[in-house]
Structures are given as structure tokens and as C-alpha cells.
Design an enzyme around this catalytic site. Structure first.
Site, PDB file in Angstrom:
ATOM      1  N   LYS A  16       4.310 -17.556 -38.698  1.00  0.00           N
ATOM      2  CA  LYS A  16       5.062 -17.719 -39.933  1.00  0.00           C
ATOM      3  C   LYS A  16       6.528 -17.309 -39.764  1.00  0.00           C
ATOM      4  O   LYS A  16       7.290 -17.298 -40.731  1.00  0.00           O
ATOM      5  CB  LYS A  16       4.425 -16.889 -41.056  1.00  0.00           C
ATOM      6  N   LYS A  66       5.357 -10.401 -24.062  1.00  0.00           N
ATOM      7  CA  LYS A  66       6.151  -9.232 -24.435  1.00  0.00           C
ATOM      8  C   LYS A  66       6.504  -8.331 -23.253  1.00  0.00           C
ATOM      9  O   LYS A  66       7.529  -7.645 -23.286  1.00  0.00           O
ATOM     10  CB  LYS A  66       5.436  -8.421 -25.518  1.00  0.00           C
ATOM     11  N   ASP A 103       8.403  -4.015 -32.978  1.00  0.00           N
ATOM     12  CA  ASP A 103       7.003  -3.993 -33.416  1.00  0.00           C
ATOM     13  C   ASP A 103       6.581  -2.631 -33.947  1.00  0.00           C
ATOM     14  O   ASP A 103       5.991  -2.519 -35.024  1.00  0.00           O
ATOM     15  CB  ASP A 103       6.067  -4.364 -32.256  1.00  0.00           C
TER      16      ASP A 103
END
Length: 277
Positions: A16, A66, A103
Site C-alpha cells: 500500500k 533489507k 521500521d
């Protein structure tokens, strides 16, 4: 010249991030665009080269890149360097690429929006030892959650993070299942439960204590198999949407030196995701 940004990952169709960032660009009158890019692991180096060549101003990094993206960056923020994981890349004015990790801070911010800041003495179980888990582990320590245990299918990876933290415990999935009742906060940080991903539990929740706090970093679907199972134990649920929005807002600020409205975005995306159920 119009700026453009992206998110790279595999899978990426569930993300999203484009909806969120493009909405923020519109709200804040920024002439920019944000697109999703499906990048497989074997194509990561060439993808980074292409992003540089095509003039991307920055991008987000999601599973499974990552950690593996780090060798292709020119500089790391000290916290991202310590975590060994990057989820945000900024193209500096001189063209060099700098990596950040938003994060962990995004997760803690979202967690405390739901449970407040008075749970730092709780025993915390973090499930997973990947890039997101590393970010969350270091952020939990930074924000004062010091009773941390990490469990992972490959327990050596959990042990590695604990060694770097300098405190905490590592245990196998089986051990975590047997001692689950002692944990007041249980955090699911693997990709298990992703829409279009695996539909199973990372571990058995049979011994989860009533009244515990169960958090998942996956936001699509809002209620993952982990959270649905945890909900049967009468626990406090923290879905992954708050973390997603807050980590995105921090990244947005790194790129454009402006901070977007997170409350409205959480409401908007919640409505969108509920309609998909």
C-alpha cells in the site's frame, strides 16, 4: 523537475506504499510520484543501478532486500548500520545513496499508540530474525524495552541479534511455544500471513496468556492468521498498519524534510483494507 520514488521487493503487489505516499504528495502539494517495482533477489544490483540511472530521488526496501541491499549503498545512517538492515534509501545531492532504517521506530510508535508507554517492564517475545526483526529489536532496546527474547526457526540468527544487542535471550520455536505464557508482549515479525504469501502460524499460540499484547508487522491483511488465533485468547491486538504508516512517514521526512499526517492515513488505509475482507 518532477521527483519520483519507489518501493522494491518480492512480492510487491500487496504493498500500500504507493497509495500512501501518492496521497501524501497530493495533500502536501508535492510534485512527485511513487511506484511499486517487483525486484527479485538475483536482479537487485541491476535494479539499484537502474534506479540511479533513471533519477529516482529515493525508495523504500521491503522483503527480501533489507539486508542484501547494503553492499550497493554508499553510506548508512548509524542506526541502520548497527541494525544491519535498510528499509529507506535517500539519493543525496551529490548522487550517493544513503540507507536508513525506519521500521523499528515506526513499530514502537505504533505499539505505544495502542498500549501506551507503561509496558516497558513486560517480557517481550519477538518472532523472527530477519531485517524487520533486527530493526524492531534495536528500537525496542532504544525505547526502553529491555526484557527481550527472540525466537526463530534458525535459532543461530536469533542468537546473532542478541549478541549484537548485548542483552536478552534467544530460543528455539519449540522452547518459545512451551514458555509462551510468561510473555506479556508477543511480536510476529516474519512474512508469514502476508496477502499472497504463506497462510500459517509462525508458532503455536496454545499457551499465550490471556490479556497479553499480540502484535504483527503484516498489515495486509489487517487481521493475519497470527492475530486471528491470538484474538481467541482475549488479548490486545496491534495490527501492522500503524507501523507501516509511521515508518513511511519517517521515510517521507528523510526524502522531503516534511512530516505527513499519519492519523488520517491510518483511518484511510484501514477503511480500504476492511473493504478487502
Amino acid at each position: 523537475m518532477k521527483k519520483w520514488f519507489a518501493v522494491i521487493g518480492d512480492p510487491i503487489a500487496h504493498s500500500k506504499s504507493p497509495n500512501m505516499h501518492n496521497a501524501w504528495f497530493e495533500e502536501m502539494n508535492i510534485d512527485a510520484a511513487y511506484i511499486p517495482l517487483h525486484v527479485k533477489s538475483e536482479n537487485l544490483e541491476s535494479a539499484i543501478s537502474s534506479l540511479k540511472t533513471l533519477g529516482a530521488s529515493g525508495w523504500n526496501v521491503t522483503i527480501p532486500h533489507k539486508q542484501t541491499i547494503i553492499p550497493f549503498l554508499d553510506e548508512l545512517d548509524p542506526l541502520a548500520d548497527k541494525m544491519g538492515a535498510v528499509n529507506t534509501v535517500v539519493r543525496l545531492q551529490d548522487g550517493r545513496l544513503k540507507g536508513y532504517n525506519t521500521d523499528g521506530a515506526g513499530f514502537v510508535h505504533a505499539l505505544e499508540e495502542v498500549i501506551g508507554k507503561d509496558n516497558k517492564d513486560q517480557e517481550v517475545l519477538l518472532i523472527g530474525a530477519g531485517g524487520a526483526a533486527r530493526g524492531i529489536a534495536f528500537a525496542l532496546q532504544l525505547f526502553g524495552y529491555r526484557k527481550l527474547t527472540i525466537t526463530n526457526r534458525t535459532v543461530e540468527k536469533a542468537e546473532d541479534i542478541i549478541v549484537e544487542l548485548g542483552e536478552g535471550k534467544a530460543m528455539s520455536i519449540k522452547e518459545a511455544e512451551q514458555s509462551l505464557g510468561k510473555f506479556g508482549i508477543v511480536i510476529q515479525s516474519t512474512s508469514v500471513g502476508l496477502a499472497n504469501g504463506e497462510v500459517k502460524l509462525p508458532l503455536s499460540l496454545e499457551k499465550l496468556q490471556e490479556g497479553a499484547i499480540a502484535a504483527d508487522i503484516v498489515y495486509n491483511p489487517l487481521m493475519t492468521p497470527f492475530l486471528l488465533e491470538a484474538q481467541k485468547k482475549n488479548v490486545t491486538i496491534v495490527n501492522g498498519l500503524g507501523m507501516f504508516v509511521h515508518q513511511g512517514a519517517i521515510a517521507y521526512n528523510y526524502w522531503l524534510e516534511q512530516y505527513p499526517n499519519t492519523n488520517n492515513m491510518i483511518k484511510r488505509l484501514t477503511e480500504e483494507l476492511v473493504q478487502l475482507i
